[in-house]
Design a protein around this motif. Structure first.
Motif, PDB file in Angstrom:
ATOM      1  N   ALA A  28     -23.917 -21.112 -10.380  1.00 50.98           N
ATOM      2  CA  ALA A  28     -24.509 -22.230 -11.127  1.00 50.98           C
ATOM      3  C   ALA A  28     -25.188 -23.239 -10.213  1.00 50.98           C
ATOM      4  CB  ALA A  28     -23.444 -22.915 -11.978  1.00 50.98           C
ATOM      5  N   THR A  29     -24.824 -23.248  -8.935  1.00 51.72           N
ATOM      6  CA  THR A  29     -25.504 -24.150  -8.014  1.00 51.72           C
ATOM      7  C   THR A  29     -26.850 -23.584  -7.581  1.00 51.72           C
ATOM      8  OG1 THR A  29     -24.459 -23.218  -6.027  1.00 51.72           O
ATOM      9  CG2 THR A  29     -23.332 -25.073  -7.118  1.00 51.72           C
ATOM     10  N   ARG A  30     -27.073 -22.287  -7.788  1.00 55.36           N
ATOM     11  CA  ARG A  30     -28.315 -21.639  -7.358  1.00 55.36           C
ATOM     12  C   ARG A  30     -29.251 -21.293  -8.502  1.00 55.36           C
ATOM     13  NH1 ARG A  30     -28.541 -17.907  -2.613  1.00 55.36           N
ATOM     14  NH2 ARG A  30     -30.564 -18.781  -2.941  1.00 55.36           N
ATOM     15  N   PHE A  31     -28.705 -21.001  -9.674  1.00 55.55           N
ATOM     16  CA  PHE A  31     -29.509 -20.570 -10.811  1.00 55.55           C
ATOM     17  C   PHE A  31     -29.280 -21.512 -11.987  1.00 55.55           C
ATOM     18  CE2 PHE A  31     -28.334 -16.437  -8.708  1.00 55.55           C
ATOM     19  CZ  PHE A  31     -29.593 -16.143  -8.196  1.00 55.55           C
ATOM     20  N   ARG A  32     -30.180 -21.437 -12.956  1.00 53.69           N
ATOM     21  CA  ARG A  32     -29.987 -22.208 -14.189  1.00 53.69           C
ATOM     22  C   ARG A  32     -28.760 -21.687 -14.922  1.00 53.69           C
ATOM     23  NH1 ARG A  32     -35.848 -21.412 -15.804  1.00 53.69           N
ATOM     24  NH2 ARG A  32     -34.825 -20.275 -17.454  1.00 53.69           N
ATOM     25  N   ALA A  33     -28.186 -22.558 -15.738  1.00 59.95           N
ATOM     26  CA  ALA A  33     -26.908 -22.249 -16.385  1.00 59.95           C
ATOM     27  C   ALA A  33     -26.982 -21.050 -17.331  1.00 59.95           C
ATOM     28  CB  ALA A  33     -26.392 -23.475 -17.135  1.00 59.95           C
ATOM     29  N   TRP A  34     -28.024 -20.961 -18.151  1.00 61.29           N
ATOM     30  CA  TRP A  34     -28.010 -19.900 -19.170  1.00 61.29           C
ATOM     31  C   TRP A  34     -28.129 -18.504 -18.586  1.00 61.29           C
ATOM     32  CZ3 TRP A  34     -31.624 -16.363 -20.577  1.00 61.29           C
ATOM     33  CH2 TRP A  34     -32.947 -16.593 -20.231  1.00 61.29           C
ATOM     34  N   PRO A  35     -28.910 -18.237 -17.515  1.00 56.64           N
ATOM     35  CA  PRO A  35     -28.877 -16.885 -16.948  1.00 56.64           C
ATOM     36  C   PRO A  35     -27.507 -16.533 -16.350  1.00 56.64           C
ATOM     37  CG  PRO A  35     -30.852 -18.032 -16.196  1.00 56.64           C
ATOM     38  CD  PRO A  35     -29.982 -19.040 -16.898  1.00 56.64           C
ATOM     39  N   VAL A  36     -26.840 -17.535 -15.768  1.00 51.57           N
ATOM     40  CA  VAL A  36     -25.507 -17.298 -15.212  1.00 51.57           C
ATOM     41  C   VAL A  36     -24.539 -16.956 -16.341  1.00 51.57           C
ATOM     42  CG1 VAL A  36     -23.578 -18.312 -13.931  1.00 51.57           C
ATOM     43  CG2 VAL A  36     -25.934 -18.779 -13.211  1.00 51.57           C
ATOM     44  N   LEU A  37     -24.557 -17.737 -17.397  1.00 51.70           N
ATOM     45  CA  LEU A  37     -23.664 -17.491 -18.529  1.00 51.70           C
ATOM     46  C   LEU A  37     -23.982 -16.158 -19.201  1.00 51.70           C
ATOM     47  CD1 LEU A  37     -21.280 -18.708 -20.009  1.00 51.70           C
ATOM     48  CD2 LEU A  37     -22.881 -19.835 -21.542  1.00 51.70           C
ATOM     49  N   THR A  38     -25.263 -15.809 -19.278  1.00 43.59           N
ATOM     50  CA  THR A  38     -25.656 -14.521 -19.861  1.00 43.59           C
ATOM     51  C   THR A  38     -25.114 -13.367 -19.029  1.00 43.59           C
ATOM     52  OG1 THR A  38     -27.671 -15.487 -20.795  1.00 43.59           O
ATOM     53  CG2 THR A  38     -27.631 -13.086 -20.548  1.00 43.59           C
ATOM     54  N   GLY A  39     -25.268 -13.442 -17.706  1.00 45.33           N
ATOM     55  CA  GLY A  39     -24.749 -12.394 -16.827  1.00 45.33           C
ATOM     56  C   GLY A  39     -23.240 -12.261 -16.923  1.00 45.33           C
ATOM     57  N   ILE A  40     -22.550 -13.393 -16.958  1.00 51.61           N
ATOM     58  CA  ILE A  40     -21.091 -13.386 -17.090  1.00 51.61           C
ATOM     59  C   ILE A  40     -20.686 -12.742 -18.412  1.00 51.61           C
ATOM     60  CG2 ILE A  40     -19.082 -14.886 -17.464  1.00 51.61           C
ATOM     61  CD1 ILE A  40     -20.400 -16.834 -15.438  1.00 51.61           C
ATOM     62  N   THR A  41     -21.379 -13.098 -19.477  1.00 47.19           N
ATOM     63  CA  THR A  41     -21.043 -12.565 -20.801  1.00 47.19           C
ATOM     64  C   THR A  41     -21.253 -11.059 -20.861  1.00 47.19           C
ATOM     65  OG1 THR A  41     -21.622 -14.694 -21.799  1.00 47.19           O
ATOM     66  CG2 THR A  41     -21.510 -12.787 -23.274  1.00 47.19           C
ATOM     67  N   ILE A  42     -22.357 -10.577 -20.304  1.00 47.48           N
ATOM     68  CA  ILE A  42     -22.617  -9.131 -20.300  1.00 47.48           C
ATOM     69  C   ILE A  42     -21.530  -8.392 -19.531  1.00 47.48           C
ATOM     70  CG2 ILE A  42     -24.183  -7.320 -19.453  1.00 47.48           C
ATOM     71  CD1 ILE A  42     -26.502  -9.376 -19.959  1.00 47.48           C
ATOM     72  N   ALA A  43     -21.253  -8.850 -18.302  1.00 44.03           N
ATOM     73  CA  ALA A  43     -20.243  -8.182 -17.467  1.00 44.03           C
ATOM     74  C   ALA A  43     -18.867  -8.231 -18.114  1.00 44.03           C
ATOM     75  CB  ALA A  43     -20.204  -8.822 -16.081  1.00 44.03           C
ATOM     76  N   THR A  44     -18.501  -9.397 -18.624  1.00 43.31           N
ATOM     77  CA  THR A  44     -17.186  -9.565 -19.238  1.00 43.31           C
ATOM     78  C   THR A  44     -17.034  -8.692 -20.475  1.00 43.31           C
ATOM     79  OG1 THR A  44     -17.056 -11.818 -18.407  1.00 43.31           O
ATOM     80  CG2 THR A  44     -15.605 -11.271 -20.230  1.00 43.31           C
ATOM     81  N   THR A  45     -18.059  -8.637 -21.288  1.00 46.38           N
ATOM     82  CA  THR A  45     -18.014  -7.823 -22.498  1.00 46.38           C
ATOM     83  C   THR A  45     -17.762  -6.353 -22.154  1.00 46.38           C
ATOM     84  OG1 THR A  45     -19.503  -9.343 -23.639  1.00 46.38           O
ATOM     85  CG2 THR A  45     -19.319  -7.130 -24.551  1.00 46.38           C
ATOM     86  N   VAL A  46     -18.469  -5.849 -21.149  1.00 48.32           N
ATOM     87  CA  VAL A  46     -18.319  -4.444 -20.758  1.00 48.32           C
ATOM     88  C   VAL A  46     -16.955  -4.189 -20.119  1.00 48.32           C
ATOM     89  CG1 VAL A  46     -19.227  -2.612 -19.269  1.00 48.32           C
ATOM     90  CG2 VAL A  46     -20.802  -4.080 -20.540  1.00 48.32           C
ATOM     91  N   VAL A  47     -16.580  -5.036 -19.163  1.00 52.84           N
ATOM     92  CA  VAL A  47     -15.304  -4.838 -18.461  1.00 52.84           C
ATOM     93  C   VAL A  47     -14.132  -4.926 -19.429  1.00 52.84           C
ATOM     94  CG1 VAL A  47     -13.723  -5.826 -16.749  1.00 52.84           C
ATOM     95  CG2 VAL A  47     -16.119  -5.513 -16.180  1.00 52.84           C
ATOM     96  N   HIS A  48     -14.171  -5.873 -20.338  1.00 51.56           N
ATOM     97  CA  HIS A  48     -13.054  -6.023 -21.265  1.00 51.56           C
ATOM     98  C   HIS A  48     -13.049  -4.921 -22.323  1.00 51.56           C
ATOM     99  CE1 HIS A  48     -11.723 -10.333 -20.145  1.00 51.56           C
ATOM    100  NE2 HIS A  48     -12.149  -9.654 -19.106  1.00 51.56           N
ATOM    101  N   LEU A  49     -14.208  -4.383 -22.656  1.00 58.08           N
ATOM    102  CA  LEU A  49     -14.229  -3.224 -23.553  1.00 58.08           C
ATOM    103  C   LEU A  49     -13.566  -2.025 -22.870  1.00 58.08           C
ATOM    104  CD1 LEU A  49     -15.034  -1.995 -26.255  1.00 58.08           C
ATOM    105  CD2 LEU A  49     -17.271  -1.471 -25.266  1.00 58.08           C
ATOM    106  N   VAL A  50     -13.900  -1.824 -21.607  1.00 54.32           N
ATOM    107  CA  VAL A  50     -13.247  -0.758 -20.830  1.00 54.32           C
ATOM    108  C   VAL A  50     -11.747  -1.031 -20.740  1.00 54.32           C
ATOM    109  CG1 VAL A  50     -13.044   0.263 -18.520  1.00 54.32           C
ATOM    110  CG2 VAL A  50     -15.310  -0.141 -19.501  1.00 54.32           C
ATOM    111  N   SER A  51     -11.394  -2.283 -20.513  1.00 53.53           N
ATOM    112  CA  SER A  51      -9.982  -2.659 -20.379  1.00 53.53           C
ATOM    113  C   SER A  51      -9.175  -2.344 -21.630  1.00 53.53           C
ATOM    114  CB  SER A  51      -9.858  -4.156 -20.072  1.00 53.53           C
ATOM    115  OG  SER A  51     -10.485  -4.476 -18.874  1.00 53.53           O
ATOM    116  N   VAL A  52      -9.720  -2.715 -22.789  1.00 59.54           N
ATOM    117  CA  VAL A  52      -8.963  -2.436 -24.016  1.00 59.54           C
ATOM    118  C   VAL A  52      -8.925  -0.940 -24.295  1.00 59.54           C
ATOM    119  CG1 VAL A  52      -9.328  -4.715 -25.024  1.00 59.54           C
ATOM    120  CG2 VAL A  52     -10.898  -2.875 -25.605  1.00 59.54           C
ATOM    121  N   GLY A  53      -9.974  -0.220 -23.878  1.00 62.14           N
ATOM    122  CA  GLY A  53      -9.955   1.239 -24.015  1.00 62.14           C
ATOM    123  C   GLY A  53      -8.865   1.856 -23.166  1.00 62.14           C
ATOM    124  N   VAL A  54      -8.783   1.400 -21.937  1.00 61.40           N
ATOM    125  CA  VAL A  54      -7.738   1.899 -21.034  1.00 61.40           C
ATOM    126  C   VAL A  54      -6.368   1.484 -21.553  1.00 61.40           C
ATOM    127  CG1 VAL A  54      -6.758   1.663 -18.705  1.00 61.40           C
ATOM    128  CG2 VAL A  54      -9.212   2.001 -18.995  1.00 61.40           C
TER     129      VAL A  54
END
Length: 189
Positions: free
Chosen positions: A28-54
């Motif tokens: 967030a100190t290097r990029f605008r807030a919404w691209p950072v939040l978008t990247g976090i949301t994408i990664a989290t959504t995928v990782v947690h989907l894998v997590s609940v599958g496992v």
């Protein structure tokens, strides 16, 4: 709904002070807030989907040692990339859309790697073994994104008051520290 609320609270608390929350602050100190939040949301959504599958199928299917070592090496690469710095020419400044896309990709990849085998992933797996997968997935994702959104706010406030050079060195140091920690964890496991 019970799985949603339990997962949201547990993951929000688990994420406080976690390395990925510190990463969110750094990005967030290097990029605008919404691209950072978008990247976090994408990664989290995928990782947690894998997590609940496992978590729904079995307890321990991922080779966390190898994943941790690869993530550690990637973080050392991010540290070097950050030290090199990114300077925008006037022509590049006009290509804001590409910069936003690059920021989203960088944040998504970094968070995806950071979360594999992390305590929030393991907590999500554990929660999914006892609760419904869908409520656990949505709740854990919302909890993590909320905690990281808080870190983004703090990072943006810090970024306004610190010179870019200090931010660059601090971010590189943070990535290097995370990389070394992940390598040690992976090699000692």
């Amino acid at each position: 709904m019970e799985a949603f609320w339990i997962s949201l609270v547990v993951i929000f608390v688990a994420e406080l002070g976690d390395k990925s929350q510190l990463m969110a602050m750094t990005f967030a100190t290097r990029f605008r807030a919404w691209p950072v939040l978008t990247g976090i949301t994408i990664a989290t959504t995928v990782v947690h989907l894998v997590s609940v599958g496992v978590g729904g199928l079995a307890g321990d299917l991922l080779p966390t040692t190898a994943i941790t070592v690869v993530a550690g090496l990637a973080f050392l690469g991010f540290a070097l990339w950050t030290l090199r710095g990114d300077e925008l020419t006037e022509e590049e400044a006009g290509k804001a859309q590409r910069t936003v896309r690059s920021a989203i990709i960088a944040v998504t990849v970094a968070f995806f790697l950071a979360e594999l085998g992390d305590k929030t992933m393991l907590a999500t797996i554990t929660l999914a073994t006892r609760n419904g997968w869908f409520g656990t997935w949505i709740g854990s994702t919302v909890g993590m994104v909320a905690a990281d959104a808080l870190a983004i706010l703090v990072g943006r406030m810090l970024g306004r008051h610190l010179p870019e050079r200090i931010i660059r060195y601090g971010a590189a140091a943070a990535f290097a520290v995370f990389g070394v920690i992940l390598l040690i964890e992976g090699l000692l496991a």
